[in-house]
Every structure is written in C-alpha cells, then in structure tokens.
Motif scaffolding. Structure first.
Motif, mmCIF file in Angstrom:
data_model
loop_
_atom_site.group_PDB
_atom_site.id
_atom_site.type_symbol
_atom_site.label_atom_id
_atom_site.label_comp_id
_atom_site.label_asym_id
_atom_site.label_seq_id
_atom_site.Cartn_x
_atom_site.Cartn_y
_atom_site.Cartn_z
ATOM 1 N N ALA A 1 56.808 66.404 57.172
ATOM 2 C CA ALA A 1 57.522 65.389 57.950
ATOM 3 C C ALA A 1 56.552 64.416 58.612
ATOM 4 C CB ALA A 1 58.401 66.055 58.991
ATOM 5 N N ALA A 2 55.395 64.941 59.068
ATOM 6 C CA ALA A 2 54.409 64.073 59.704
ATOM 7 C C ALA A 2 53.841 63.056 58.729
ATOM 8 C CB ALA A 2 53.285 64.926 60.295
ATOM 9 N N GLU A 3 53.718 63.438 57.461
ATOM 10 C CA GLU A 3 53.157 62.535 56.448
ATOM 11 C C GLU A 3 54.225 61.669 55.786
ATOM 12 O OE1 GLU A 3 50.050 61.958 55.305
ATOM 13 O OE2 GLU A 3 49.106 63.286 56.768
ATOM 14 N N LEU A 4 55.368 62.286 55.477
ATOM 15 C CA LEU A 4 56.362 61.626 54.635
ATOM 16 C C LEU A 4 57.599 61.150 55.377
ATOM 17 C CD1 LEU A 4 56.178 64.184 51.694
ATOM 18 C CD2 LEU A 4 55.326 61.843 51.627
ATOM 19 N N GLY A 5 57.821 61.690 56.578
ATOM 20 C CA GLY A 5 59.069 61.452 57.273
ATOM 21 C C GLY A 5 60.004 62.630 57.088
ATOM 22 N N PRO A 6 61.181 62.608 57.700
ATOM 23 C CA PRO A 6 62.121 63.720 57.581
ATOM 24 C C PRO A 6 62.490 63.991 56.124
ATOM 25 C CG PRO A 6 62.814 62.186 59.283
ATOM 26 C CD PRO A 6 61.695 61.516 58.553
ATOM 27 N N ARG A 7 62.873 65.235 55.838
ATOM 28 C CA ARG A 7 63.252 65.601 54.475
ATOM 29 C C ARG A 7 64.448 64.756 54.040
ATOM 30 N NH1 ARG A 7 63.906 71.704 51.972
ATOM 31 N NH2 ARG A 7 64.371 71.047 49.830
ATOM 32 N N PRO A 8 64.309 64.049 52.925
ATOM 33 C CA PRO A 8 65.411 63.173 52.490
ATOM 34 C C PRO A 8 66.447 63.946 51.684
ATOM 35 C CG PRO A 8 63.569 62.933 50.994
ATOM 36 C CD PRO A 8 63.129 63.920 52.054
ATOM 37 N N ALA A 9 67.535 63.278 51.386
ATOM 38 C CA ALA A 9 68.544 63.865 50.500
ATOM 39 C C ALA A 9 67.979 63.953 49.091
ATOM 40 C CB ALA A 9 69.801 63.003 50.514
ATOM 41 N N PRO A 10 68.499 64.871 48.280
ATOM 42 C CA PRO A 10 68.013 64.997 46.897
ATOM 43 C C PRO A 10 68.073 63.665 46.153
ATOM 44 C CG PRO A 10 69.443 66.834 47.443
ATOM 45 C CD PRO A 10 69.535 65.867 48.585
ATOM 46 N N GLY A 11 66.983 63.338 45.454
ATOM 47 C CA GLY A 11 66.938 62.111 44.683
ATOM 48 C C GLY A 11 66.536 60.879 45.456
ATOM 49 N N VAL A 12 66.337 61.038 46.770
ATOM 50 C CA VAL A 12 65.962 59.898 47.615
ATOM 51 C C VAL A 12 64.507 60.077 48.041
ATOM 52 C CG1 VAL A 12 66.443 58.652 49.760
ATOM 53 C CG2 VAL A 12 68.326 59.656 48.432
ATOM 54 N N LYS A 13 63.736 58.996 48.015
ATOM 55 C CA LYS A 13 62.345 59.069 48.430
ATOM 56 C C LYS A 13 62.239 59.170 49.951
ATOM 57 C CE LYS A 13 60.312 56.568 44.544
ATOM 58 N NZ LYS A 13 59.582 55.358 44.103
ATOM 59 N N PRO A 14 61.222 59.851 50.449
ATOM 60 C CA PRO A 14 61.019 59.919 51.901
ATOM 61 C C PRO A 14 60.761 58.535 52.495
ATOM 62 C CG PRO A 14 59.688 61.555 50.755
ATOM 63 C CD PRO A 14 60.240 60.648 49.710
ATOM 64 N N GLN A 15 61.044 58.401 53.772
ATOM 65 C CA GLN A 15 60.958 57.094 54.435
ATOM 66 C C GLN A 15 59.549 56.519 54.376
ATOM 67 O OE1 GLN A 15 63.521 55.178 55.642
ATOM 68 N NE2 GLN A 15 61.868 53.662 55.710
ATOM 69 N N ALA A 16 58.526 57.356 54.548
ATOM 70 C CA ALA A 16 57.153 56.840 54.538
ATOM 71 C C ALA A 16 56.817 56.217 53.190
ATOM 72 C CB ALA A 16 56.165 57.955 54.859
ATOM 73 N N MET A 17 57.275 56.819 52.108
ATOM 74 C CA MET A 17 57.018 56.248 50.787
ATOM 75 C C MET A 17 57.767 54.929 50.604
ATOM 76 S SD MET A 17 56.885 59.463 48.139
ATOM 77 C CE MET A 17 56.616 58.353 46.753
ATOM 78 N N LEU A 18 58.993 54.857 51.118
ATOM 79 C CA LEU A 18 59.759 53.615 51.009
ATOM 80 C C LEU A 18 59.061 52.482 51.764
ATOM 81 C CD1 LEU A 18 63.374 55.024 51.498
ATOM 82 C CD2 LEU A 18 62.322 54.279 49.350
ATOM 83 N N THR A 19 58.567 52.803 52.966
ATOM 84 C CA THR A 19 57.905 51.785 53.787
ATOM 85 C C THR A 19 56.618 51.296 53.129
ATOM 86 O OG1 THR A 19 58.836 52.753 55.806
ATOM 87 C CG2 THR A 19 56.904 51.318 56.042
ATOM 88 N N VAL A 20 55.774 52.243 52.697
ATOM 89 C CA VAL A 20 54.508 51.857 52.069
ATOM 90 C C VAL A 20 54.763 51.162 50.735
ATOM 91 C CG1 VAL A 20 52.312 52.716 51.167
ATOM 92 C CG2 VAL A 20 53.273 53.711 53.231
ATOM 93 N N GLY A 21 55.804 51.588 50.037
ATOM 94 C CA GLY A 21 56.145 50.939 48.777
ATOM 95 C C GLY A 21 56.456 49.472 48.945
ATOM 96 N N GLU A 22 57.152 49.133 50.026
ATOM 97 C CA GLU A 22 57.445 47.728 50.288
ATOM 98 C C GLU A 22 56.169 46.944 50.594
ATOM 99 O OE1 GLU A 22 60.320 46.144 49.790
ATOM 100 O OE2 GLU A 22 60.866 48.110 48.955
ATOM 101 N N GLU A 23 55.209 47.584 51.270
ATOM 102 C CA GLU A 23 53.924 46.923 51.518
ATOM 103 C C GLU A 23 53.206 46.629 50.197
ATOM 104 O OE1 GLU A 23 51.421 49.037 54.232
ATOM 105 O OE2 GLU A 23 53.082 49.575 55.556
#
Length: 581
Positions: free
Chosen positions: A199-221
């Motif tokens: 959770a500290a690295e990726l954000g809270p555990r996402p729903a199945p098939g959904v990327k963690p919030q940290a990956m979504l944020t960095v992906g937009e960068e």
C-alpha cells in the motif's frame, strides 16, 4: 576405529522404487554392492518403514528424485539424514569430464531431466549466463526399483575413483533435501506487513483488473512526458514506438538502456516499471497464492542453473526484493539468524587458483579494501569493478583498463580465468573444483565457427564467429568461479543442516507450529540465496545457531580447499525481522 567388516555387512544404502501402478519397494545394498531381499511396501507403510531404518541404520536413501519421495515423508513427520538423488547426480556425471567412461550414463536417456533452457545474458556485475529450470520435471524420470538399481550401479562405477565427484554428489543430494525441507517449513511471513508495504508503494489494494492508484498517477506522468495520452505502457513494442516518436531512440525498454538517455520521460517511466514489477512479481495476487498460514513456501530447483546454482520454479524466492524483507518476521519467541558471505566468488577464485597474494588481500578483511592496500588499484570501487570484470569477462571500458594491473598482482587467479576463457573460445569444456563440467557448445555455435573458416566466408561470418567465441569464453571464464562458489555454498548448507539437527528440541516456550511436524520445535533453515542463509530458531538457541553457521562455513572452506589460506567471513545478524540490523 570403525569395524570395516561390520560396516560392509550392514546396509549402507536403501534403494527405493515405485512401479507405474504406484506399488512401492525397497532393497538394501551393502558397501560391496551385495543386495538383500526386496521389501514390498504399501504407500501407507513407507514413512514408518523409513523411520525405523533411519533410526536403526542411518543409511543413505537412494531414490529417483527427492521432490517425488521426500515431501510425503516430511508430511508424516519423518526426516532423513542422507540421500542420493539419482536424477540430480545423473545430470552431473553424464557431463563431467572427470568420469572415465561416461557412455553408459549418456545412453541412459530415460534419466535425463530434459535440456536446460537458456535465457538472456545478464550484465557483467550480475550473473553472466543463467539457464532456466529443466524442461522436463521429475515425473519424467522412471521410479521403478529395477531402473533405480541399474542407474545407481552406473553412477557408483562412474564416481568410484573420484573423491571430488563423490563430495559433489553428496552435496547436491543434501541440497535436494534442504530445498524440500525449506519449502515444507516455509519462510515465516507477516501478511499484514506485506500488505502495508504494498500500500505504501502502490496505494490501497485495487479491485480485480484495476491498476493501483500509484501506477495510474505515474502512468499519466509518463504519457504527458511522451506527449501521447493514449500510449500503452504495458506493451514493450508499442512503448518503444512511443519513445522513438518522442525522440528517445531505444531498441528495448530495459532499465539499463533507458538510463543511457536524457529525457523527461525516463525518470517516471523507470518508476512505473518498478511499480509494475512489484505488482506482478510480489503483489497481492502473489500474496494470495504463495503465503498461507503465516508461511511463504517457494519451490526451489537445486541444480536448476548449469553452474550448479539453484533456480526457482514457483514463488520467486531467488528474486525476493529487498523492499519486502520486513515481511519476513520470526514467530513470537523465535528469531531469524541470517548470514551472508562477503565476496564469496573472489574468495573462491583465490582458493581454487591457489593464489596466495589474492588470498592474503582477503584474509580477515574486506577483499576489495585488501586489493587497494596492495597497491594494485587506487580505490575500493576500482578494485570491485576490476575483479567483477575479470570474473565475468569484461574486456572494454574501465574494467578492461584495470585488467593488466590485476594480472600483475594476482597472476595465478587471473591466469586461471584466462585459461578457462581460452578453452571456451576454442569450444572446450571447463570444470569446477569438484568436477561439475560446463555443457558443450551448441551445434549452432559449432556451425558458425566452421562456416567462418570455410572458403568463401564473409567478413560478417568471421565477425560473428569471433563474437560467439568470445561469448562462450566469457561463459567458461565465469563457470569455474560461479560453479565452485555454488559447491562451497552447498557444503555450507549441508554442514549447517547437520549441526542444526544436533541442537536439542524445544520443550518449553512457544513452538513454530506453522513450520510443520518436523520443524516446529527445532531450529531450521528457511531461506537460501546463493551466498545467504536464514535460520528460524527459538530465541534461546539463536546464539548457538550463529555459532553453527560460522562453524559450517569454516568446514565448507576446509572441505573444498584443505589447507588454503582463504577465509569466508560472514555478515551475521540475529533479529526478529529480516531487514533489521
């Protein structure tokens, strides 16, 4: 003095076999090779029979492959002291150049576990060439008593006059036992801590098939830096095209190639790749699959790399990231006793080559600092870079510049490496200290070399042949070091396993119930990675375990290199969690 006549008359080995129908049988063999009567066994009676014989005779159990036989014994609460793994030993002897007549073994194709599968070469400071786990698993090996007896006879004949091979087979088989025992006991694992780290690295555990919030944020960068809001970051071919469009000319998305470029996209892309790797390799899905009842139980493959190093066919124990080490946590009232060897491969090189100057630089100190103090190089960083370059065949750049200095300072060690490389470049084979031999070059390699020497060969043919010859030379150069280091590590493991078993059972205090019937009340190995071990031990035995680890390291050095002035210092810690200092 032992009674040799009595030893020869009593069973030295018990050979186990299993028919295609699942019927079990066993036969005793004396040292002279005399066989006793065959004992039929039902599957239900196997564990009791082995326990009785183990207590009465402490024989060496001979079986087709340890993963097939040993788990059922441990499940029943039976631990054995010694075995001879026919499949693993066949792989060593069939290739070894120290076997006088390998033909009988090489023609016993039913005992081949399948070819090893090569994967990409790594950077010089990592491993040179790794090879995957066997293409065919243990179930491809016959289990019948007749087949086991015939193969054991071939193997005994092959190693009869070679003490070094005998030591290697014993160490390899002990490693097979340890691999199953570690998988059975498992690594004590704190699931809540693992979840917190994710959770500290990726954000809270996402729903199945959904990327963690940290990956979504960095992906937009990353997409913003690329100037492409629809860039697919998870498809290497599409990502390469997007990078090239943005002006980053790359052939791959490897970290090492990306770091050679300066562009605003590089930093967020490397961060995204790191997060994606954590999620894929050790994320919540991994946690659900591999950790149960407070234990992480990976699948180890002894001898899964051609040099003798272990591989893993499940769970990824050999790629466990440092950031997750806090999740490795001892049970209440227990401790983790961990140790890793300082500069194992250079020390092994000094001992194997008999290079007293290099041994002196390493004695009782940091080896790289010792090299600096001899005046061979100016800084510790140079010493490390030069030594790794020498062992892994780096001939250009800084490592190439420093190589002549090492040759002058340590001619025996550098000469051994250079001879091994020359042998490989000519298509020859090299061997470790105990006799594990490098595989022959592939038919494709031989064809390339032949083509380059034929009339009409082009400059491209000749260049390709020189390149592939150098590649094989780099492999053989490193094989003798990495393979001998693997032998030292196996001897260390085997000696430590025996010493741990001599410690008393825990009668008072908390038990490690999740470690299973055999290990819940005694110190036991739970993790091994090339030059590192972790033992899970009752708190009151932690110091005794530390002493056992040191003694086993000393024993391994003397076993492989008797009288050599080389030591193997350990970084040893007693903690409640793996990352604590």
């Amino acid at each position: 003095m032992p009674d040799l006549a009595a030893m020869n008359a009593s069973p030295t080995w018990w050979v186990l076999g299993e028919s295609a129908a699942g019927e079990l049988s066993a036969v005793p063999l004396t040292r002279s090779g005399e066989a006793g009567p065959v004992v039929p066994l039902s599957p239900a009676a196997l564990a009791e029979f082995v326990a009785e014989r183990e207590a009465a005779e402490s024989p060496r159990w001979v079986w087709s492959d340890t993963p097939h036989w040993y788990p059922r014994l441990l499940e029943a609460g039976v631990r054995i002291a010694r075995c001879h793994d026919l499949r693993l030993c066949h792989a060593i002897l069939a290739l070894s150049e120290r076997v006088a007549d390998p033909v009988p073994l090489r023609t016993a194709l039913e005992w081949d576990a399948g070819p090893t599968i090569p994967v990409a070469a790594a950077r010089p400071e990592a491993t040179l060439f790794d090879f995957g786990v066997p293409a065919a698993g243990p179930d491809s090996v016959p289990h019948s008593l007749t087949a086991a007896l015939a193969e054991f006879a071939r193997q005994r004949a092959a190693e009869a006059t070679r003490r070094d091979l005998g030591l290697l087979l014993a160490a390899e088989s002990a490693g097979a036992l340890i691999a199953i025992e570690m998988a059975t006991a498992g690594v004590p694992w704190d699931v809540a801590e693992h979840d917190r780290l994710l959770a500290a690295e990726l954000g809270p555990r996402p729903a199945p098939g959904v990327k963690p919030q940290a990956m979504l944020t960095v992906g937009e960068e990353v997409r913003a830096a690329l100037g492409d809001a629809t860039a697919n970051l998870d498809s290497p071919p599409k990502l390469i095209r997007a990078l090239r469009t943005a002006g980053v000319d790359v052939a791959s998305t490897s970290q090492w190639e990306l770091m050679e470029h300066e562009h605003p996209v590089i930093a967020p892309l490397l961060r995204y790749k790191k997060l994606a790797r954590l999620l894929t390799a050790n994320g919540w899905a991994w946690l659900d699959e591999w950790v149960h009842e407070g234990r992480y139980r990976p699948v180890y493959v002894p001898g899964g790399v051609v040099t003798g190093r272990w591989a893993s066919s499940g769970g990824g124990a050999l790629q466990l990231p440092r950031q997750l080490r806090p999740a490795v946590r001892a049970d209440p009232g227990w401790r983790l006793v961990s140790a890793d060897v300082a500069q194992l491969e250079p020390r092994v090189l000094a001992a194997y080559a008999g290079d007293r100057a290099l041994a002196a630089a390493a004695r009782g100190a940091d080896l790289y600092t010792g090299i600096v103090e001899t005046g061979a190089v100016a800084t510790r960083e140079e010493a490390k870079f030069a030594m790794l370059g020498a062992m892994y065949g780096a001939t250009t750049g800084e490592a190439g510049r420093l190589a002549p200095r090492l040759r002058r300072a340590y001619p025996a060690a550098m000469g051994m490496l250079d001879r091994a490389a020359s042998t490989g470049e000519q298509g020859g084979k090299v061997a470790t200290k105990l006799g594990r031999t490098s595989p022959p070059p592939s038919p494709e390699w031989a064809a390339e070399q032949s083509k380059a020497s034929m009339p009409g060969a082009t400059l491209a043919d000749e260049a390709r042949a020189r390149r592939t010859a150098r590649d094989l030379g780099r492999f053989t150069r490193n094989f003798i070091v990495q393979g001998t280091a693997a032998e030292w590590a196996l001897a260390w493991l085997a000696g430590l396993r025996s010493r741990l078993w001599e410690l008393p059972l825990v009668t008072d205090g908390p038990h490690a119930a999740a470690s299973g019937r055999v290990f819940s009340r005694r110190a036991h190995l739970v993790f091994f990675l090339h030059d590192e071990v972790i033992v899970h031990a009752p708190a009151e035995q932690a110091e005794a375990v530390a002493t056992a680890i040191r003694a086993a390291a000393d024993d391994a050095g003397q076993l492989l290199f008797p009288g050599a002035p080389v030591d193997f210092p350990l970084d040893l810690r007693i903690t409640e969690r793996s990352d604590a200092k």
